[in-house]
Design a protein around this motif. Structure first.
Motif, PDB file in Angstrom:
ATOM      1  N   GLY A  84       0.146  15.109 -30.577  1.00 20.28           N
ATOM      2  CA  GLY A  84      -0.170  13.669 -30.498  1.00 20.28           C
ATOM      3  C   GLY A  84      -1.853  13.404 -31.198  1.00 20.28           C
ATOM      4  O   GLY A  84      -2.507  15.126 -30.348  1.00 20.28           O
ATOM      5  N   ILE A  85      -3.241  13.395 -31.993  1.00 21.57           N
ATOM      6  CA  ILE A  85      -3.994  13.728 -32.175  1.00 21.57           C
ATOM      7  C   ILE A  85      -5.051  12.573 -31.333  1.00 21.57           C
ATOM      8  O   ILE A  85      -4.822  11.735 -30.763  1.00 21.57           O
ATOM      9  N   LYS A  86      -6.092  13.295 -30.850  1.00 22.52           N
ATOM     10  CA  LYS A  86      -6.956  12.771 -29.561  1.00 22.52           C
ATOM     11  C   LYS A  86      -7.757  12.420 -30.136  1.00 22.52           C
ATOM     12  O   LYS A  86      -8.452  11.994 -31.470  1.00 22.52           O
ATOM     13  N   PRO A  87      -8.527  10.967 -29.707  1.00 21.74           N
ATOM     14  CA  PRO A  87      -9.093   9.841 -29.694  1.00 21.74           C
ATOM     15  C   PRO A  87     -10.637  10.402 -30.237  1.00 21.74           C
ATOM     16  O   PRO A  87     -11.498  10.622 -30.793  1.00 21.74           O
ATOM     17  N   GLY A  88     -11.184  11.881 -29.523  1.00 20.50           N
ATOM     18  CA  GLY A  88     -12.330  12.351 -29.758  1.00 20.50           C
ATOM     19  C   GLY A  88     -12.909  13.055 -30.711  1.00 20.50           C
ATOM     20  O   GLY A  88     -12.988  14.173 -31.474  1.00 20.50           O
ATOM     21  N   LEU A  89     -11.561  13.202 -31.622  1.00 21.35           N
ATOM     22  CA  LEU A  89     -11.479  14.331 -32.671  1.00 21.35           C
ATOM     23  C   LEU A  89     -12.129  13.642 -34.126  1.00 21.35           C
ATOM     24  O   LEU A  89     -11.819  13.645 -35.355  1.00 21.35           O
ATOM     25  N   THR A  90     -11.798  11.778 -33.671  1.00 20.69           N
ATOM     26  CA  THR A  90     -12.325  10.783 -34.836  1.00 20.69           C
ATOM     27  C   THR A  90     -13.103  10.703 -35.056  1.00 20.69           C
ATOM     28  O   THR A  90     -13.551   9.972 -36.029  1.00 20.69           O
ATOM     29  N   THR A  91     -14.492  10.745 -34.283  1.00 19.26           N
ATOM     30  CA  THR A  91     -15.411   9.943 -34.258  1.00 19.26           C
ATOM     31  C   THR A  91     -16.620  10.864 -33.783  1.00 19.26           C
ATOM     32  O   THR A  91     -16.615  11.269 -32.830  1.00 19.26           O
ATOM     33  N   GLY A  92     -17.681  10.144 -34.059  1.00 19.90           N
ATOM     34  CA  GLY A  92     -19.002  10.655 -33.470  1.00 19.90           C
ATOM     35  C   GLY A  92     -19.226  11.921 -33.993  1.00 19.90           C
ATOM     36  O   GLY A  92     -18.576  12.779 -34.880  1.00 19.90           O
ATOM     37  N   ALA A  93     -19.848  13.025 -33.248  1.00 16.76           N
ATOM     38  CA  ALA A  93     -19.951  13.808 -33.113  1.00 16.76           C
ATOM     39  C   ALA A  93     -18.804  14.868 -33.161  1.00 16.76           C
ATOM     40  O   ALA A  93     -18.062  15.986 -33.773  1.00 16.76           O
ATOM     41  N   GLY A  94     -17.618  14.253 -32.368  1.00 21.56           N
ATOM     42  CA  GLY A  94     -16.225  15.076 -31.842  1.00 21.56           C
ATOM     43  C   GLY A  94     -15.642  15.543 -33.734  1.00 21.56           C
ATOM     44  O   GLY A  94     -15.157  16.088 -34.025  1.00 21.56           O
ATOM     45  N   LYS A  95     -16.141  14.337 -34.740  1.00 17.65           N
ATOM     46  CA  LYS A  95     -15.615  14.619 -35.631  1.00 17.65           C
ATOM     47  C   LYS A  95     -16.269  15.834 -36.709  1.00 17.65           C
ATOM     48  O   LYS A  95     -15.003  15.958 -37.640  1.00 17.65           O
ATOM     49  N   GLN A  96     -17.547  15.711 -36.353  1.00 17.17           N
ATOM     50  CA  GLN A  96     -19.022  16.362 -37.315  1.00 17.17           C
ATOM     51  C   GLN A  96     -17.599  17.711 -36.763  1.00 17.17           C
ATOM     52  O   GLN A  96     -17.841  18.815 -37.919  1.00 17.17           O
ATOM     53  N   ARG A 129     -28.658  -1.246 -27.827  1.00 14.89           N
ATOM     54  CA  ARG A 129     -29.578  -2.249 -26.969  1.00 14.89           C
ATOM     55  C   ARG A 129     -29.107  -3.585 -26.840  1.00 14.89           C
ATOM     56  O   ARG A 129     -28.654  -4.717 -25.684  1.00 14.89           O
ATOM     57  N   LEU A 130     -27.736  -3.783 -27.695  1.00 15.59           N
ATOM     58  CA  LEU A 130     -26.870  -4.858 -26.549  1.00 15.59           C
ATOM     59  C   LEU A 130     -26.038  -4.842 -25.671  1.00 15.59           C
ATOM     60  O   LEU A 130     -25.817  -5.972 -24.696  1.00 15.59           O
ATOM     61  N   LEU A 131     -25.721  -3.633 -24.866  1.00 19.05           N
ATOM     62  CA  LEU A 131     -25.140  -3.400 -23.753  1.00 19.05           C
ATOM     63  C   LEU A 131     -26.759  -2.721 -22.714  1.00 19.05           C
ATOM     64  O   LEU A 131     -26.341  -2.632 -21.362  1.00 19.05           O
ATOM     65  N   GLY A 132     -28.059  -2.602 -23.450  1.00 17.60           N
ATOM     66  CA  GLY A 132     -28.461  -2.629 -22.178  1.00 17.60           C
ATOM     67  C   GLY A 132     -28.511  -0.774 -22.033  1.00 17.60           C
ATOM     68  O   GLY A 132     -28.618  -0.405 -20.224  1.00 17.60           O
ATOM     69  N   VAL A 133     -27.799  -0.107 -22.218  1.00 21.04           N
ATOM     70  CA  VAL A 133     -27.855   1.592 -22.045  1.00 21.04           C
ATOM     71  C   VAL A 133     -28.525   2.607 -23.279  1.00 21.04           C
ATOM     72  O   VAL A 133     -29.443   1.985 -24.227  1.00 21.04           O
ATOM     73  N   THR A 134     -28.318   3.902 -22.906  1.00 19.59           N
ATOM     74  CA  THR A 134     -29.365   4.555 -24.083  1.00 19.59           C
ATOM     75  C   THR A 134     -28.760   4.727 -25.327  1.00 19.59           C
ATOM     76  O   THR A 134     -27.049   5.062 -25.225  1.00 19.59           O
ATOM     77  N   ILE A 135     -28.875   5.374 -26.514  1.00 19.34           N
ATOM     78  CA  ILE A 135     -28.018   5.261 -27.674  1.00 19.34           C
ATOM     79  C   ILE A 135     -26.857   6.728 -27.260  1.00 19.34           C
ATOM     80  O   ILE A 135     -26.002   6.640 -27.632  1.00 19.34           O
ATOM     81  N   ASP A 136     -27.930   8.210 -26.091  1.00 17.10           N
ATOM     82  CA  ASP A 136     -27.140   8.830 -26.267  1.00 17.10           C
ATOM     83  C   ASP A 136     -25.629   8.418 -25.782  1.00 17.10           C
ATOM     84  O   ASP A 136     -24.321   9.027 -25.471  1.00 17.10           O
ATOM     85  N   ASP A 137     -26.099   7.880 -24.461  1.00 17.23           N
ATOM     86  CA  ASP A 137     -24.546   7.058 -23.514  1.00 17.23           C
ATOM     87  C   ASP A 137     -23.241   7.059 -24.742  1.00 17.23           C
ATOM     88  O   ASP A 137     -22.446   6.779 -24.849  1.00 17.23           O
ATOM     89  N   VAL A 138     -23.792   6.158 -25.187  1.00 12.23           N
ATOM     90  CA  VAL A 138     -23.341   5.170 -26.662  1.00 12.23           C
ATOM     91  C   VAL A 138     -22.173   6.395 -27.977  1.00 12.23           C
ATOM     92  O   VAL A 138     -21.837   6.702 -27.914  1.00 12.23           O
ATOM     93  N   GLU A 139     -23.002   7.037 -28.086  1.00 13.39           N
ATOM     94  CA  GLU A 139     -22.347   8.617 -29.245  1.00 13.39           C
ATOM     95  C   GLU A 139     -21.591   9.330 -28.128  1.00 13.39           C
ATOM     96  O   GLU A 139     -20.869   9.949 -28.749  1.00 13.39           O
ATOM     97  N   THR A 140     -22.012   9.163 -26.520  1.00 17.32           N
ATOM     98  CA  THR A 140     -20.779  10.513 -25.975  1.00 17.32           C
ATOM     99  C   THR A 140     -19.586   9.514 -25.685  1.00 17.32           C
ATOM    100  O   THR A 140     -18.557  10.679 -24.917  1.00 17.32           O
ATOM    101  N   GLU A 141     -20.240   8.349 -25.177  1.00 18.44           N
ATOM    102  CA  GLU A 141     -18.577   7.698 -25.528  1.00 18.44           C
ATOM    103  C   GLU A 141     -18.372   6.346 -25.894  1.00 18.44           C
ATOM    104  O   GLU A 141     -18.536   5.128 -26.240  1.00 18.44           O
ATOM    105  N   ARG A 142     -17.865   6.663 -27.312  1.00 23.21           N
ATOM    106  CA  ARG A 142     -18.101   5.567 -28.488  1.00 23.21           C
ATOM    107  C   ARG A 142     -16.894   4.815 -27.807  1.00 23.21           C
ATOM    108  O   ARG A 142     -17.389   3.585 -28.589  1.00 23.21           O
ATOM    109  N   PHE A 143     -15.996   5.196 -27.586  1.00 23.42           N
ATOM    110  CA  PHE A 143     -14.589   4.405 -27.336  1.00 23.42           C
ATOM    111  C   PHE A 143     -15.312   3.561 -26.199  1.00 23.42           C
ATOM    112  O   PHE A 143     -14.861   2.102 -26.639  1.00 23.42           O
ATOM    113  N   ASN A 144     -15.895   3.337 -25.336  1.00 24.88           N
ATOM    114  CA  ASN A 144     -16.288   3.072 -24.006  1.00 24.88           C
ATOM    115  C   ASN A 144     -17.147   1.989 -24.241  1.00 24.88           C
ATOM    116  O   ASN A 144     -16.478   0.835 -24.121  1.00 24.88           O
ATOM    117  N   TYR A 145     -17.607   2.427 -25.121  1.00 29.62           N
ATOM    118  CA  TYR A 145     -19.354   1.202 -25.518  1.00 29.62           C
ATOM    119  C   TYR A 145     -18.805   0.257 -27.145  1.00 29.62           C
ATOM    120  O   TYR A 145     -19.095  -0.866 -26.955  1.00 29.62           O
TER     121      TYR A 145
END
Length: 499
Positions: free
Chosen positions: A192-204, A381-397
């Protein structure tokens, strides 16, 4: 025989790493094989991809860890050796005897006359290709220094790397680097394709992603529920031919709102993208200082700077945000648009500066038919978190954003994520050339045009994101990624939307 229809379906489903681990044994049993057979198939698949990548390379460097990922590596090394390649196998602990199926693969490598040595960075200058079999999907904490040192050496060198299942050091579910992460040229992932392989830094980090179900896809699909779906342009049937007796009103009336003083280009890009995506009529409401810049050279756009209420009544759906700004004029326009769309349940795409205003007024509005299109900074900004938070857990945010605003969230970036509170999709298309001013404005225009033509919110989001990303790939294929500008996408978008 491989069921092509099934394989295509499974290749578009994403499964968390633990889902694969928990179900692959039962799927193998149902498919008439055992786990060691899967390991042999995995190693064979890796060697095939190495040959595809560099068919004339004669020296392989295989770097193994201590789990099943290492077992796959030993099998790949054995296949390469049997094919006449010179193969060096390196390990952090060369004398360590592995257990289970990995131990069986290690023993088979030794029985073939193969040796295991300590890693030496000097080997990178002599080998033609590296197989990364160090750390698999089971790792969830920061990696040990001895692995980090090897990963640093690999990433500092130009040697091509093929990673097994997941680049070592990457969290397979989130795409987050666990301190260090291999930057692979090819990643071969299994079952099965793992989600972390498809988005953000994981895709890179993955480079080219290759999927192999190891012959147990049918059984696995019956056991595990996917966590998300990977979107490909080939999955969409298109809008179909237009009726002969249709007219411009048949295909919607879109109002694009934005273009403050000095930022007329953004809303112009959205408006023209909407026209090129098939909207019947497009009106732009903009700052009075921007009227000439928006209308010049594109007479098909209707442009005004007054009577916003009348324009909203005319429209069947709205795009707001490109070039809107955040001053008093922008705040007033935003309030008027949002109140109208809330009271009339009119579909709206909220982009760019409108998202920044929304995060300050979030409790004031509930729009029943809304698409939000944030990049990581806007989502933070919409969620009141940091950019790093979003980029490390893109699915969650992406999910949190959809839930907080009861909208379909399009989290832009490498592997754009679409989430509607219940389901998640990831776009497989797109390239770094699209990281250019105005690209997001073009996307908002496409989304608005699809809504205007009657597509439901989620389908408009999925199809629009996919067309936009694929258009970028088409242009990059013709001219290269560097130098791509947002308006280059128009012709490709038009061609794709007519397929």
């Amino acid at each position: 025989m491989l069921d092509t229809k099934l394989a295509t379906s499974l290749a578009h489903k994403l499964f968390r790493a633990e889902q694969v681990r928990e179900n692959e044994g039962a799927a193998a049993e149902q498919s008439g094989c055992d786990m060691y057979t899967l390991m042999q198939r995995a190693g064979d698949a890796v060697f095939r991809q190495c040959q595809n990548l560099l068919p004339n390379t004669d020296i392989y460097l295989v770097i193994v860890g201590q789990g099943n990922n290492a077992g796959d590596g030993y099998i790949a090394a054995l296949k390469a050796k049997q094919a006449g390649k010179q193969v060096w196998v390196c390990a952090v602990e060369p004398d360590r005897v592995l257990k289970g199926d990995a131990g069986k693969a290690q023993a088979q490598w030794r029985e073939s006359g193969g040796s295991i040595r300590h890693f030496d960075p000097a080997l990178l200058d002599k080998a033609g290709l590296v197989v990364d079999a160090m750390l698999g999907t089971g790792i969830t904490s920061y990696i040990r220094n001895e692995f980090a040192d090897i990963i640093d050496a690999l990433n500092a060198h130009s040697i091509p790397v093929v990673s097994i299942d997941v680049p070592s050091g990457l969290d397979a579910n989130t795409g987050q680097s666990l301190g260090r992460c291999v930057q692979a040229d090819v990643t071969v992932t299994f079952v099965g394709i793992k989600p972390g392989l498809t988005t953000g830094a994981g895709k890179q980090s993955c480079g080219k992603l290759v999927f192999d179900d190891l012959g147990i896809g049918k059984a696995f699909a019956g056991l595990a529920r996917s966590s998300a779906t990977l979107l490909d342009i080939e999955q969409f049937r298109g809008l179909g031919p237009r009726d002969v007796h249709s007219h411009k009103g048949t295909y919607g009336r879109l109002l694009c709102v934005g273009g403050n003083k000095g930022t007329a280009g953004a809303i112009r890009l959205s408006g023209e993208a909407a026209l090129r995506s098939g909207a019947g009529m497009v009106r732009v409401f903009t700052h009075e200082a921007s009227i000439v810049q928006v209308s010049a050279g594109r007479p098909e756009l209707m442009v005004s700077a007054d009577e916003l209420e009348a324009a909203l009544e005319w429209a069947t759906c709205v795009v707001i945000g490109p070039g809107l700004g955040q001053d008093e004029w922008a705040e007033s326009v935003f309030t008027t648009v949002m109140k109208h769309c809330q009271s009339t349940s009119k579909a709206v795409v909220i982009d760019a500066d409108a998202l920044n205003i929304l995060c300050r007024q979030a409790t004031a509005y509930t729009i029943s038919d809304c698409i939000l299109t944030p990049h990581a900074g806007e989502a933070a900004r919409l969620l009141g978190v940091t950019i790093d938070d979003v980029e490390t857990e893109r699915f969650n945010y992406a999910r949190q954003c959809a839930q907080r605003y009861h909208a379909t969230c399009v989290l832009k970036g490498a592997g754009t994520i679409i989430d509607n509170e219940w389901s998640t999709w990831v776009c497989k298309h797109g390239n770094p050339g699209m990281a250019t001013a105005g690209s997001g404005d073009v996307l908002s225009g496409i989304l608005g045009a699809l809504l205007a033509q009657g597509l439901a919110r989620d389908m408009a989001a999925k199809y629009g994101v996919t067309i936009h990303a694929k258009a970028g790939d088409e242009i990059a294929g013709l001219y290269g990624q560097r130098g791509m500008i947002a308006s280059d996408l128009y012709d490709a978008v038009r061609a794709l939307i007519n397929q």
